[in-house]
Design an enzyme around this catalytic site. Structure first.
Site, PDB file in Angstrom:
ATOM      1  N   ASP A  10      56.601  26.073  37.778  1.00  0.00           N
ATOM      2  CA  ASP A  10      56.155  27.352  37.206  1.00  0.00           C
ATOM      3  C   ASP A  10      56.975  27.651  35.960  1.00  0.00           C
ATOM      4  OD1 ASP A  10      54.193  27.773  39.157  1.00  0.00           O
ATOM      5  OD2 ASP A  10      55.679  28.559  40.557  1.00  0.00           O
ATOM      6  N   ASP A  59      47.233  23.542  41.722  1.00  0.00           N
ATOM      7  CA  ASP A  59      47.035  24.770  42.513  1.00  0.00           C
ATOM      8  C   ASP A  59      46.105  25.728  41.757  1.00  0.00           C
ATOM      9  OD1 ASP A  59      47.305  26.601  44.542  1.00  0.00           O
ATOM     10  OD2 ASP A  59      49.325  27.246  43.970  1.00  0.00           O
ATOM     11  N   LYS A  61      43.551  27.463  43.039  1.00  0.00           N
ATOM     12  CA  LYS A  61      43.125  28.615  43.856  1.00  0.00           C
ATOM     13  C   LYS A  61      41.699  29.035  43.478  1.00  0.00           C
ATOM     14  CE  LYS A  61      47.760  30.462  44.705  1.00  0.00           C
ATOM     15  NZ  LYS A  61      48.648  29.825  43.711  1.00  0.00           N
TER      16      LYS A  61
HETATM   17  O1  LIG Z   1      50.232  31.309  49.417  1.00  0.00           O
HETATM   18  C1  LIG Z   1      50.765  30.784  48.411  1.00  0.00           C
HETATM   19  C2  LIG Z   1      50.118  29.831  47.639  1.00  0.00           C
HETATM   20  C3  LIG Z   1      50.770  29.281  46.571  1.00  0.00           C
HETATM   21  N1  LIG Z   1      52.026  29.651  46.257  1.00  0.00           N
HETATM   22  C4  LIG Z   1      52.678  28.994  45.106  1.00  0.00           C
HETATM   23  O2  LIG Z   1      53.842  28.281  45.554  1.00  0.00           O
HETATM   24  C5  LIG Z   1      54.901  28.428  44.616  1.00  0.00           C
HETATM   25  C6  LIG Z   1      56.073  29.077  45.300  1.00  0.00           C
HETATM   26  O3  LIG Z   1      57.098  29.309  44.366  1.00  0.00           O
HETATM   27  P1  LIG Z   1      58.507  29.968  44.776  1.00  0.00           P
HETATM   28  O4  LIG Z   1      59.202  30.124  43.465  1.00  0.00           O
HETATM   29  O5  LIG Z   1      59.172  28.975  45.696  1.00  0.00           O
HETATM   30  O6  LIG Z   1      58.235  31.273  45.437  1.00  0.00           O
HETATM   31  C7  LIG Z   1      54.349  29.242  43.452  1.00  0.00           C
HETATM   32  O7  LIG Z   1      53.945  28.333  42.458  1.00  0.00           O
HETATM   33  C8  LIG Z   1      53.134  29.946  44.013  1.00  0.00           C
HETATM   34  O8  LIG Z   1      52.091  30.085  43.061  1.00  0.00           O
HETATM   35  C9  LIG Z   1      52.668  30.595  47.004  1.00  0.00           C
HETATM   36  O9  LIG Z   1      53.829  30.965  46.731  1.00  0.00           O
HETATM   37  N2  LIG Z   1      52.020  31.126  48.087  1.00  0.00           N
END
Ligand SMILES: O=c1ccn([C@@H]2O[C@H](COP(=O)(O)O)[C@@H](O)[C@H]2O)c(=O)[nH]1
Length: 233
Positions: A10, A59, A61
């Site tokens: 990200d 991802d 979605k």
């Molecule tokens: O339900 C969901 C689906 C996707 N994500 C994605 O995973 C990562 C989590 O990032 P962190 O920085 O570890 O929180 C992020 O790219 C989200 O878009 C999610 O968190 N939950």
């Protein structure tokens, strides 16, 4: 089975994302590309990761009409993505269209997103969903299974009972993973990598706990070792 770690890229630019990939080197073989990086940089960044031999979880979605979802899944397959997400709440026709589109791309797995990990029971009524996360995840995991999806996305807290709802070998991909001492940020249904693995997750998705760590390589290694794994494979 060891759960595999997918690191969420990200970042606002290709340069930032690739700098992290270079830091992790051979240790990490799987990355998540989401809406931020894709919108900033376009599909080239996915091609670059695939070209470096990385597995890419795209991802997207998706939540659209079947034809649009089908076309987007094909585009993900052409890019060489290994996983793509579709909102399970889009309905079974959409999930089936996604799975059918993926058949031309044997490496591509369609994951049905159940309930996003930033949500708790408290938020579900205002968006018209089942009264509890558990119930909503159960409904949508069953829908994913009958629609032929290769797996689901949910929090690790739901993984144990999801394994009883899906065919053997289905993928259970769990974001909301928090390393010891890291902040949960905007995530609500969080778990440690060790918990996720014990609960039956096939993959854990970790973003900021690794990408914003002072030493991302050490943070990645700590996630792996807490799951009892020696490498990302
Ligand atoms: O339900 C969901 C689906 C996707 N994500 C994605 O995973 C990562 C989590 O990032 P962190 O920085 O570890 O929180 C992020 O790219 C989200 O878009 C999610 O968190 N939950």
């Amino acid at each position: 089975m060891f759960a595999q770690v997918i690191v969420a890229l990200d970042f606002p630019s290709r340069a930032d994302a690739i700098a992290l990939v270079d830091k992790l080197g051979q240790d990490c073989s799987a990355y998540k590309v989401g809406l931020q990086l894709l919108t900033e940089e376009g599909p080239e960044v996915v091609r670059e990761l695939v070209g470096r031999g990385k597995s890419v979880f795209l991802d997207l979605k998706l939540h659209e009409i079947p034809n649009s979802v089908s076309s987007a899944v094909r585009a993900a397959g052409k890019l060489g993505a290994g996983m793509v997400t579709v909102h399970a709440s889009a309905d079974s026709a959409v999930l089936r269209a996604a799975v059918a589109a993926a058949t031309d791309y044997p490496q591509l797995k369609v994951l049905a997103l159940t309930v996003i990990t930033s949500l708790t029971d408290n938020e579900l009524p205002e968006i018209g969903l089942a009264p509890s996360v558990r119930l909503q995840v159960e409904r949508l995991a069953k829908l994913a299974a009958v629609s032929g999806c290769h797996g689901v996305v949910a929090s690790a807290n739901e993984a144990t009972y999801i394994t009883t709802l899906l065919p053997a070998g289905s993928l259970i991909v769990t974001p909301g993973i928090q390393l010891a001492g890291a902040s949960s940020n905007d995530q609500a249904r969080v778990a440690t990598p060790a918990f996720a693995r014990q609960a039956g997750a096939s993959h854990v998705v970790i973003g900021r706990s690794i990408t914003q760590a002072e030493n991302p390589k050490a943070a990645f290694a700590s996630a792996l070792s807490s799951m009892g794994a020696r490498n990302a494979g």
